[in-house]
Design a protein around this motif. Structure first.
Motif, PDB file in Angstrom:
ATOM      1  N   PRO A 146       7.806  10.174   2.551  1.00 30.69           N
ATOM      2  CA  PRO A 146       7.890  10.349   1.303  1.00 30.69           C
ATOM      3  C   PRO A 146       7.112   9.829   0.397  1.00 30.69           C
ATOM      4  O   PRO A 146       7.400   8.971  -0.602  1.00 30.69           O
ATOM      5  N   ARG A 147       5.864  10.003   0.739  1.00 32.06           N
ATOM      6  CA  ARG A 147       4.819   9.482  -0.413  1.00 32.06           C
ATOM      7  C   ARG A 147       3.574  10.101  -0.096  1.00 32.06           C
ATOM      8  O   ARG A 147       3.469  10.894   0.804  1.00 32.06           O
ATOM      9  N   ALA A 148       2.685   9.705  -0.914  1.00 25.31           N
ATOM     10  CA  ALA A 148       1.328  10.684  -0.740  1.00 25.31           C
ATOM     11  C   ALA A 148       0.579  10.434   0.607  1.00 25.31           C
ATOM     12  O   ALA A 148       0.723   9.267   1.380  1.00 25.31           O
TER      13      ALA A 148
ATOM     14  N   TYR B 101       4.225  11.341  -9.393  1.00 24.04           N
ATOM     15  CA  TYR B 101       3.432  12.229 -10.087  1.00 24.04           C
ATOM     16  C   TYR B 101       3.081  13.526  -9.710  1.00 24.04           C
ATOM     17  O   TYR B 101       1.970  14.064 -10.105  1.00 24.04           O
ATOM     18  N   GLY B 102       3.426  13.739  -8.660  1.00 26.45           N
ATOM     19  CA  GLY B 102       2.890  15.036  -7.660  1.00 26.45           C
ATOM     20  C   GLY B 102       1.720  14.957  -6.963  1.00 26.45           C
ATOM     21  O   GLY B 102       1.191  15.941  -6.670  1.00 26.45           O
ATOM     22  N   VAL B 103       1.018  13.678  -6.920  1.00 28.58           N
ATOM     23  CA  VAL B 103      -0.086  13.438  -6.264  1.00 28.58           C
ATOM     24  C   VAL B 103       0.345  13.189  -4.780  1.00 28.58           C
ATOM     25  O   VAL B 103       0.867  12.184  -4.547  1.00 28.58           O
ATOM     26  N   THR B 104      -0.022  14.263  -3.758  1.00 34.90           N
ATOM     27  CA  THR B 104       0.620  14.256  -2.342  1.00 34.90           C
ATOM     28  C   THR B 104      -0.587  14.037  -1.551  1.00 34.90           C
ATOM     29  O   THR B 104      -0.091  13.830  -0.267  1.00 34.90           O
ATOM     30  N   THR B 105      -1.775  13.722  -2.117  1.00 33.35           N
ATOM     31  CA  THR B 105      -2.957  13.196  -0.684  1.00 33.35           C
ATOM     32  C   THR B 105      -3.811  12.389  -1.782  1.00 33.35           C
ATOM     33  O   THR B 105      -4.255  12.738  -3.039  1.00 33.35           O
ATOM     34  N   VAL B 106      -4.220  11.374  -1.177  1.00 36.44           N
ATOM     35  CA  VAL B 106      -5.088  10.334  -1.887  1.00 36.44           C
ATOM     36  C   VAL B 106      -6.210  10.017  -0.689  1.00 36.44           C
ATOM     37  O   VAL B 106      -5.787   9.590   0.478  1.00 36.44           O
ATOM     38  N   ASN B 107      -7.501   9.988  -1.152  1.00 34.94           N
ATOM     39  CA  ASN B 107      -8.661   9.797  -0.092  1.00 34.94           C
ATOM     40  C   ASN B 107      -9.064   8.412  -0.665  1.00 34.94           C
ATOM     41  O   ASN B 107      -9.654   8.310  -1.696  1.00 34.94           O
ATOM     42  N   SER B 108      -8.660   7.527   0.139  1.00 31.92           N
ATOM     43  CA  SER B 108      -8.947   6.061  -0.392  1.00 31.92           C
ATOM     44  C   SER B 108     -10.204   5.688  -0.218  1.00 31.92           C
ATOM     45  O   SER B 108     -10.720   5.556   0.908  1.00 31.92           O
ATOM     46  N   LEU B 109     -11.367   5.674  -1.062  1.00 33.08           N
ATOM     47  CA  LEU B 109     -12.592   5.267  -1.247  1.00 33.08           C
ATOM     48  C   LEU B 109     -13.088   4.142  -1.431  1.00 33.08           C
ATOM     49  O   LEU B 109     -13.867   3.910  -2.292  1.00 33.08           O
ATOM     50  N   GLY B 110     -12.668   3.093  -0.508  1.00 37.27           N
ATOM     51  CA  GLY B 110     -13.307   1.581  -0.780  1.00 37.27           C
ATOM     52  C   GLY B 110     -12.094   0.842  -1.274  1.00 37.27           C
ATOM     53  O   GLY B 110     -11.657   0.412  -2.087  1.00 37.27           O
ATOM     54  N   ASP B 111     -11.212   0.728   0.179  1.00 38.59           N
ATOM     55  CA  ASP B 111     -10.104  -0.365   0.040  1.00 38.59           C
ATOM     56  C   ASP B 111     -10.229  -1.098   1.409  1.00 38.59           C
ATOM     57  O   ASP B 111     -11.009  -0.801   2.313  1.00 38.59           O
TER      58      ASP B 111
ATOM     59  N   ILE C 145       0.864  -1.154   0.015  1.00 35.24           N
ATOM     60  CA  ILE C 145       0.045  -0.115   0.081  1.00 35.24           C
ATOM     61  C   ILE C 145       0.997   1.236   0.035  1.00 35.24           C
ATOM     62  O   ILE C 145       0.753   2.177  -0.777  1.00 35.24           O
ATOM     63  N   ARG C 146       2.046   1.217   0.698  1.00 33.94           N
ATOM     64  CA  ARG C 146       2.703   2.324   0.883  1.00 33.94           C
ATOM     65  C   ARG C 146       3.481   2.498  -0.701  1.00 33.94           C
ATOM     66  O   ARG C 146       3.745   3.578  -0.903  1.00 33.94           O
ATOM     67  N   GLY C 147       3.756   1.405  -1.404  1.00 34.37           N
ATOM     68  CA  GLY C 147       4.324   1.456  -2.610  1.00 34.37           C
ATOM     69  C   GLY C 147       3.380   2.217  -3.647  1.00 34.37           C
ATOM     70  O   GLY C 147       3.782   3.078  -4.394  1.00 34.37           O
ATOM     71  N   ASP C 148       2.026   1.941  -3.444  1.00 30.31           N
ATOM     72  CA  ASP C 148       1.081   2.406  -4.263  1.00 30.31           C
ATOM     73  C   ASP C 148       1.245   4.230  -4.044  1.00 30.31           C
ATOM     74  O   ASP C 148       1.145   5.049  -4.913  1.00 30.31           O
ATOM     75  N   LEU C 149       1.283   4.620  -2.624  1.00 29.52           N
ATOM     76  CA  LEU C 149       1.375   5.833  -2.325  1.00 29.52           C
ATOM     77  C   LEU C 149       2.634   6.644  -2.926  1.00 29.52           C
ATOM     78  O   LEU C 149       2.685   7.812  -3.095  1.00 29.52           O
ATOM     79  N   GLU C 150       3.780   5.717  -3.044  1.00 29.09           N
ATOM     80  CA  GLU C 150       4.933   6.348  -3.391  1.00 29.09           C
ATOM     81  C   GLU C 150       4.739   6.607  -4.928  1.00 29.09           C
ATOM     82  O   GLU C 150       5.053   7.720  -5.444  1.00 29.09           O
ATOM     83  N   LEU C 151       4.039   5.707  -5.743  1.00 26.23           N
ATOM     84  CA  LEU C 151       3.894   5.841  -6.864  1.00 26.23           C
ATOM     85  C   LEU C 151       2.992   7.266  -7.217  1.00 26.23           C
ATOM     86  O   LEU C 151       3.394   8.229  -8.132  1.00 26.23           O
TER      87      LEU C 151
END
Ligand SMILES: [Zn+2]
Length: 385
Positions: A140-142, A114-124, A104-110
């Motif tokens: 060092p990740r979103a 690309y400059g996406v520094t915040t992700v609201n995970s809506l269904g995981d 999961i941290r790997g996804d956030l690093e990806l």
């Protein structure tokens, strides 16, 4: 594609207040700053960051002694992109990463690459909530927010239990799914929806809603949903909807690239040759999407054809709502199969502009508007404080 590339260049240098910065002072010098507030670009700016916080942004900002200096001539700094509807399942981490939370941290690093520094995970899954709890803004990740698993119970009791399980696990949001998948499945019953809204009220959690139809969107706003997490895609939004959306103040998240992902792999997409894509793209996934049998199925898919039409409707509604002053907010639904984290956020920006928003409107939707949608006051702009 031209638009996509120009946006990519613009976002080549991205910074989020409080993110990816070690405890020290750094000055970013000589670039232009688009600060996300709606103000004009500041040319030849100096932005000073101390211990992860911006302390100055101006052409004449003083640089304290001992500051590390990063020269950014020819570049534009913008706030980190904030995806209010994404997914982080761990699908995209490198093959040798085994631990579920590390994946999961790997996804956030990806996303962050690309400059996406915040992700609201809506269904995981629940593991996302654990990662969220152990995160720090300096990682060092979103940055991560989470709704836990999607709630789609058939009965009020089942829906209530799912909502309670998520709430007990420590989610930031609840996420509902009210959709019949183009008439192919049963929609969540309204008494079950109400049961989730009730838990949201009891626990102080906003409820983000997956939907498709205008009439459902109206009813969900009346019931107190906290986010329209996809476009209305069956018909033009009407004044009644616009009024109730404006009155509620909740955000409306088009997720245009979700539609694209349903049909785009019917033929080999042009972006497979884009270096901005190939630099970090998961090759196994490209291979899977490029298999002739998969492409044939996608090309012949009735739902893909229907969602392609729905995309046009989604773009029209996005513009109607933006023009009406509603908070059209950035979100992609990226992360599941075929929706490449990071790259799809840039594609979403390009589609928002292609659909009729100005580049400034699209970028505001992805920065300060998105921050306010998520209730995160200290990100989304490049301002001191
Ligand atoms: Zn989603």
């Amino acid at each position: 594609m031209i638009r996509l590339r120009s946006l990519s260049t613009l976002t080549a240098v991205l910074l989020a207040a409080g993110s990816n910065l070690e405890a020290q002072t750094t000055a970013y010098v000589g670039g232009s700053v688009w600060d996300g507030t709606g103000a004009s670009i500041i040319r030849n700016a100096t932005m000073v960051v101390e211990d992860g916080r911006i302390t100055a942004v101006s052409p004449s900002a003083e640089i304290p002694a001992g500051t590390e200096i990063v020269f950014l001539e020819g570049k534009v700094l913008i706030p980190g992109l904030i995806n209010t509807h994404g997914h982080v399942s761990g699908r995209w981490a490198a093959e040798d990463v085994v631990d579920e939370q590390d994946r999961i941290r790997g996804d956030l690093e990806l996303f962050a690459k690309y400059g996406v520094t915040t992700v609201n995970s809506l269904g995981d899954g629940l593991a996302v909530i654990e990662v969220r709890k152990s995160s720090s803004p300096l990682d060092p990740r979103a940055r991560l927010l989470s709704a836990g698993a999607v709630i789609a119970g058939d009965t009020p009791e089942a829906a209530r239990n799912q909502a309670l399980a998520n709430a007990d696990a420590g989610v930031d949001w609840l996420k509902l799914r009210v959709d019949d998948n183009l008439g192919s499945s049963r929609k969540m019953p309204w008494d079950a929806v109400q049961a989730v809204m009730n838990i949201g009220n009891e626990r102080g959690l906003r409820v983000a809603t997956h939907l498709f139809y205008l009439e459902d969107a109206k009813r969900l706003i009346d019931m107190g949903t906290g986010m329209i997490a996809h476009s209305v895609r069956d018909t033009d939004v009407d004044q009644e909807f616009i009024d109730s959306l404006l009155e509620s103040g909740i955000c409306y998240v088009p997720t245009l690239t979700r539609e694209v992902s349903t049909y785009i792999y019917g033929t080999r997409p042009g972006f497979f040759d884009d270096e901005f894509f190939t630099e970090y793209a998961n090759e196994d996934e490209i291979e899977r999407l490029s298999e002739p049998a998969y492409m044939e199925r996608t090309l012949a898919s009735a739902s893909g054809a229907a969602y392609r039409v729905a995309l046009v409707q989604a773009m029209e509604n996005m513009v109607i709502l933006q023009d009406a002053g509603a908070p059209v907010t950035f979100g992609t639904d990226a992360g599941p199969a075929g929706r490449f984290p990071g790259y799809f956020e840039h594609m979403e920006l390009a589609l928002m502009v292609g659909g009729g928003l100005t580049p400034t409107q699209a970028l505001l939707a992805a920065t300060s508007v998105a921050a306010s949608c998520l209730g995160l006051d200290d990100i989304g702009t490049l301002e001191p404080g």
